[in-house]
Design a protein around this motif. Structure first.
Motif: not given
Length: 72
Positions: A40-67
């Motif tokens: 919900x927070x991410x959605x609100x931030x994106x709708x307000x134009x404060x962040x851009x969410x990339x739907x690029x299927x690139x993820x990070x795990x809880x330790x910050x490791x990409x993929x």
């Protein structure tokens, strides 16, 4: 300011469009009901134009490791 970031819980790839201070101020002003979930927070931030969410299927795990990792 366009640095790539990943949400710690969920690993979603996003780019902030404003300073961290402005993002924090916006989130702090949200009603508690909209701060209950990171989605919900991410959605609100994106709708307000404060962040851009990339739907690029690139993820990070809880330790910050990409993929992700085998542990997560």
């Amino acid at each position: 300011m366009n640095f790539d970031h990943y949400v710690r819980h969920g690993g979603v790839h996003f780019t902030p469009n404003v300073s961290p201070e402005k993002i924090n101020q916006f989130v702090n002003q949200l009603p508690e009901s909209k701060r209950e979930s990171m989605y919900q927070v991410m959605q609100e931030l994106a709708q307000a134009g404060l962040i851009t969410v990339h739907n690029d299927r690139v993820w990070a795990d809880g330790e910050g490791k990409i993929g992700g990792s085998n542990e997560c």
